[in-house]
Design an enzyme around this catalytic site. Structure first.
Site, short mmCIF file in Angstrom:
data_model
loop_
_atom_site.label_atom_id
_atom_site.label_comp_id
_atom_site.label_asym_id
_atom_site.label_seq_id
_atom_site.Cartn_x
_atom_site.Cartn_y
_atom_site.Cartn_z
CE LYS A 137 -2.20 -0.12 3.78
NZ LYS A 137 -1.85 -1.09 4.68
NE ARG A 142 7.33 -3.02 6.40
CZ ARG A 142 6.00 -2.84 6.35
NH1 ARG A 142 5.46 -2.27 5.30
NH2 ARG A 142 5.23 -3.23 7.32
NE ARG A 189 -4.41 -0.49 10.14
CZ ARG A 189 -3.42 -0.01 9.40
NH1 ARG A 189 -3.49 1.17 8.87
NH2 ARG A 189 -2.34 -0.75 9.22
NE ARG A 205 6.23 -0.20 10.18
CZ ARG A 205 5.15 -0.23 9.45
NH1 ARG A 205 5.15 0.32 8.25
NH2 ARG A 205 4.06 -0.81 9.88
NE ARG A 223 1.75 -4.16 11.43
CZ ARG A 223 2.95 -4.36 10.88
NH1 ARG A 223 3.88 -5.01 11.54
NH2 ARG A 223 3.20 -3.91 9.68
#
Ligand code: ADP
Length: 187
Positions: free
Chosen positions: A13, A127, A88, A133, A144
């Protein structure tokens, strides 16, 4: 062009939203980036959001709506926007509809990026190595994905039921996926 981009964590996204923003010259509104900026700035809001985000849960609807409302009031939004990370859950989808109706800027399109779960987990792991992160650790990622399936997947149905949803295959080269999105939102 006023656009919502939906998709699970790791669906691409953020990457595609950045490309669309450049190509279409519209504002990119990433609620995740906005929250991370609050954390980096050490604001009260950031302090509240941090532990919730690190655990992979959703920050409160109230905080998000306040943040979004002030962002949508900024001048650059008048040329159009792409929403990345909002709504969301169904409550947020309803709140967004009301807010956009009130400011006279209804959505033109909602795009859902479709990516199989195995690939999501693989991409986020990649990632995590690159960006580090805080919420890209295995436990948070699992949470998540679960939050997405339980709370965000119904948002997909919400827009599908209104006939505004375009599903796009999110597997492939970045250019390929981007081309599919352009095709899907063509008036
Ligand atoms: P990803 O798509 O990889 O999960 P985001 O950057 O979109 O990453 O979001 C990171 C985190 O920020 C979410 O897990 C959540 O805690 C918080 N967040 C972002 N957008 C929202 C939202 N609309 N409502 C509630 N929490 C949000």
């Amino acid at each position: 062009m006023r656009l919502v981009l939906l998709g699970p964590p790791g669906s691409g996204k953020g990457t595609q939203a950045t490309r669309l923003k450049d190509k279409l010259d519209i504002a990119h509104i990433s609620t995740g980036d906005m929250l991370r900026a609050e954390i980096a700035a050490g604001s009260e809001l950031g302090k509240q959001a941090r532990s919730v985000m690190d655990a992979g849960n959703l920050v409160s609807d109230e905080i998000l709506l306040g943040m979004l409302e002030s962002r949508l009031a900024q001048a650059d939004v008048s040329k159009g926007f792409i929403l990345d990370g909002y709504p969301r859950n169904v409550a947020q989808a309803n709140a967004l509809g009301e807010l956009l109706a009130r400011i006279g800027q209804p959505l033109d399109a909602v795009v859902q990026l479709d990516v199989p779960t195995e690939l999501l987990v693989e991409r986020i792991a990649g990632r995590a190595k690159e960006q580090g992160r805080a919420d890209d650790n295995p436990e948070s990622v699992r949470q998540r994905l679960q939050v997405y399936n339980e709370q965000t997947a119904p948002v997909v149905d919400f827009y599908a039921g209104r006939g505004t949803l375009a599903r796009v295959d999110g597997v492939g080269e970045l250019d390929e996926v981007e081309a599919r999105i352009h095709q899907a939102i063509k008036p």
